[in-house]
Design an enzyme around this catalytic site. Structure first.
Site: not given
Ligand code: ACO
Length: 629
Positions: A278, A320, A339, A342-343, A346-347, A349
């Site tokens: 990217e 991102h 790239l 360097a070999g 690469v297309p 597009s």
């Molecule tokens: N009381 C108080 N707090 C609570 C309670 C409650 N009863 N229940 C939940 N919580 C809080 C948790 O403690 C947590 O707090 P924190 O964020 O401060 O740790 C918060 O609520 C969130 O809950 P979680 O279950 O811990 O986390 P979440 O549901 O946000 O899931 C995850 C985390 C899986 C990483 C999610 O955010 C996600 O999928 N994010 C996207 C990730 C992503 O896109 N990655 C790249 C993918 S690749 C690409 O290129 C597409």
């Protein structure tokens, strides 16, 4: 250096047939490689693991229980014919026990541990740690996992992990021979062997991309979404991937494109490498450097996306964090050129990428360097009962009949009357008993009589044999009375540190946009009738804070009752603070729930007898016999 890529190309692809695969080669000898941005330290093989990270025996610990991705990993295992589940255990701070999940058709009990060290101790052969904590919390468990002797690979899914934290994780990992994948990644997959979380998408996609058996291509990408696209392309024009990694879209990835390409170079089953970079940052130049240093002996096909950034007159930030158009060297065009120089093949597009991959693959097959992977038919995954019922494919007998209440949908109803209507219409206890026991609304003089009976028989003094106390005291976490001194964020974060979720917060269906009517009704009553609602206000400020984390972290009906009950005790002026503490600690609130629920339990008992239901025996197939626990 200049000739390095050309030699590499001729050695691996062109053979005697000349530069048929890459017309791009002409550029290689004519232009010297561009200077690397000063920060580039690639090509030195910073990753301690120089070959395969995963195998069909690999097992992972999964941090922060998220049912769907864990189940998807186990479903992938089934398609691949693994005999052991790839998830050895789940780490869920503050909890322990097990979660039931499917491994093929069978249910298994996956152990749950309250801490990273205890999980590692219980599963010493699990060497991958998959961290599904939110960006706010991802650092601490990742570092803790890196510090465990048994863990080799730490995968961080969350997007938005502070760069400072990531840098510390990377430094620790490098100094201690550990591998970090991510943050901001979907993970990675070794076809036919091991899948991280949601990598590869739906099972339909896994099957159509032939990810259930190994192919010959090593694939590495910054983007998780584009990985899925490329798995599809690769399944169409090659025999599919052997391994695919998404390094993540952050500015500082835990492991780099070149780290994985160098590793792929050492894996004999991988015959060609496909890279999707990217714009932004300098990661691709570490690959350029590695290639220029002759460290990559397998054909590399590469494309750096983001060429359109040049069409904008100002700096562009793509999805991102790392995909930001900066200086000329960070442009997709400059990286693609480097790239190619360097070999790499690469297309012109992205559209041309598929044809070049096919050409390269076909040439390798023609040269006998790739023997296309044999096709296998993956087993059919049993369909979930719920989805099969929903789709009208199967019917399943129920085991219980209930005619007095229905708790499906947004709110329960008693004999067809939603409970919010019961409150709005000022129904009394006698009316509720009338609905749950007699399944009809009796006139007020009848329900008043029922209430009189209850009032008159509520107690008969302490000497009656049946009048023993049944105070159920299940105290949940820190009592709210002593929390008021803390501001809401400190209180919530303090609970989190102790591994406790705030009781009374969170709902499966209700959310910020779809409020629980019962909570609104109770709060309206409190506001109108209590002289102070400070506990309710405190709960609302806690809710305001938790809603910044997720939209379903609303105050639920239990939380609303608990805080308003405190307001009632506190504001009526008839209880001392000590008495309020005692009332909370002894469990009066639970007593209220037990009393209320008893009305329904008695109603259900009458309902079963009225329906002349036979002696109940629970069906065997509904029990997970986990005698080893
Ligand atoms: N009381 C108080 N707090 C609570 C309670 C409650 N009863 N229940 C939940 N919580 C809080 C948790 O403690 C947590 O707090 P924190 O964020 O401060 O740790 C918060 O609520 C969130 O809950 P979680 O279950 O811990 O986390 P979440 O549901 O946000 O899931 C995850 C985390 C899986 C990483 C999610 O955010 C996600 O999928 N994010 C996207 C990730 C992503 O896109 N990655 C790249 C993918 S690749 C690409 O290129 C597409």
């Amino acid at each position: 250096m200049t000739g390095c890529g050309c030699t590499f190309f001729q050695r691996h692809l062109a053979g005697d047939r000349g530069p048929s695969v890459g017309a791009k080669r002409a550029r290689v000898s004519s232009s010297p490689p561009p200077p690397y941005p000063p920060s580039v330290k690639g090509g030195e093989g910073t990753m301690p693991v120089q070959g395969q990270l995963f195998s069909r025996q690999t097992q992972a610990l999964f941090f922060n229980y998220k049912q769907n991705p864990v189940q998807r990993m186990l479903d992938f295992d089934f398609l691949c014919g693994r005999t052991t589940p790839s998830v050895a255990g789940i780490v869920n701070p503050g909890a322990d026990g097990f979660h039931k999940l499917f491994f093929g058709q069978e249910e298994i009990a996956v152990p749950v541990h309250g801490s990273v060290p205890s999980a590692c101790k219980a599963h010493p052969t699990a060497d991958v740690f998959i961290n599904f904590a939110s960006s706010r919390s991802a650092y601490a468990p990742s570092m803790e996992a890196l510090k465990q002797e048994t863990i080799v690979v730490v995968v961080i899914i969350a997007e938005g992990v502070p760069e400072q934290d990531t840098k510390r994780l990377i430094a620790y990992a490098r100094a201690n021979n550990k591998v970090v994948i991510g943050p901001s990644t979907v993970g990675g997959i070794q076809a036919g062997a091991f899948r991280i979380g949601d990598t590869g998408g739906s099972l339909y996609n896994i099957i159509s991309c032939k990810l259930y058996r190994p192919g010959s291509v090593g694939f590495v990408s910054k983007s998780g979404g584009m990985s899925n696209e490329m798995y599809n392309v690769l399944a169409r024009v090659t025999d599919g991937i052997y391994e695919g990694i998404a390094i993540g879209g952050d500015v500082f990835p835990g492991s780099t494109l070149s780290d994985h390409v160098l590793r792929f170079n050492n894996i004999p089953q991988i015959k060609m490498v496909v890279v999707l970079g990217e714009l932004g940052g300098s990661d691709e130049y570490s690959l350029v450097q590695a290639m220029n240093q002759g460290k990559v002996s397998k054909p590399v096909l590469a494309w750096v996306s983001g060429t359109c950034a040049k069409l904008f007159s100002s700096e562009v930030q793509f999805g991102h964090a790392g995909a930001k158009s900066g200086g000329e060297l960070e442009s997709a065009q400059a990286k693609n050129q480097s790239l190619a120089d360097a070999g790499a093949i690469v297309p012109d597009s992205f559209e041309g990428f598929e044809a070049l991959i096919k050409k390269t693959y076909d040439a390798l097959v023609a040269q006998g360097k790739i023997v296309p992977a044999a096709e296998v038919t993956p087993p059919t995954l049993p369909e979930d009962l719920h989805s099969a019922i929903k789709a009208g494919k199967v019917r399943a007998p129920t085991h219980v009949i209930s005619t007095i209440s229905d708790d499906r949908g947004d709110e329960p109803s008693y004999a067809g009357v939603p409970i919010s209507a019961i409150i709005e219409n000022n129904y009394g206890l006698g009316d509720v008993i009338s609905l749950l026991w007699f399944k009809r609304s009796l006139p007020r003089y009848c329900t008043r009589f029922i209430e009189m009976c209850i009032i008159l028989c509520a107690d008969h003094g302490p000497c009656v044999s049946g009048a023993h106390n049944t105070i159920v005291t299940a105290r949940a976490g820190k009592d709210l009375v002593s929390c008021l001194g803390l501001d809401a964020p400190t209180f919530v974060e303090g609970m989190k540190k102790k591994g406790l979720r705030v009781p009374g917060i969170g709902h499966r269906i209700k959310s910020k946009e779809n409020r629980d009517k019962r909570v609104e009704l109770l709060q309206k009553y409190g506001r109108a009738n209590f002289s102070s609602v400070k506990y309710m206000q405190y709960a609302i400020s806690v809710e305001a804070y938790t809603l910044t984390k997720a939209s379903n972290l609303v105050l639920n009906v239990d939380g609303a009752i608990a805080t308003l009950f405190l307001d009632l005790l506190d504001s009526c002026g008839m209880f001392s603070p000590e008495e309020i503490h005692e009332i909370v600690n002894i469990g009066y609130l639970n007593g209220l729930f037990v009393l209320a629920r008893s009305i329904g339990l008695i109603g259900h008992s009458f309902d079963q007898k009225r329906l002349k239901q036979p002696l109940y025996r629970h069906p065997w197939e509904d029990v997970l016999y986990a005698t080893h626990f």
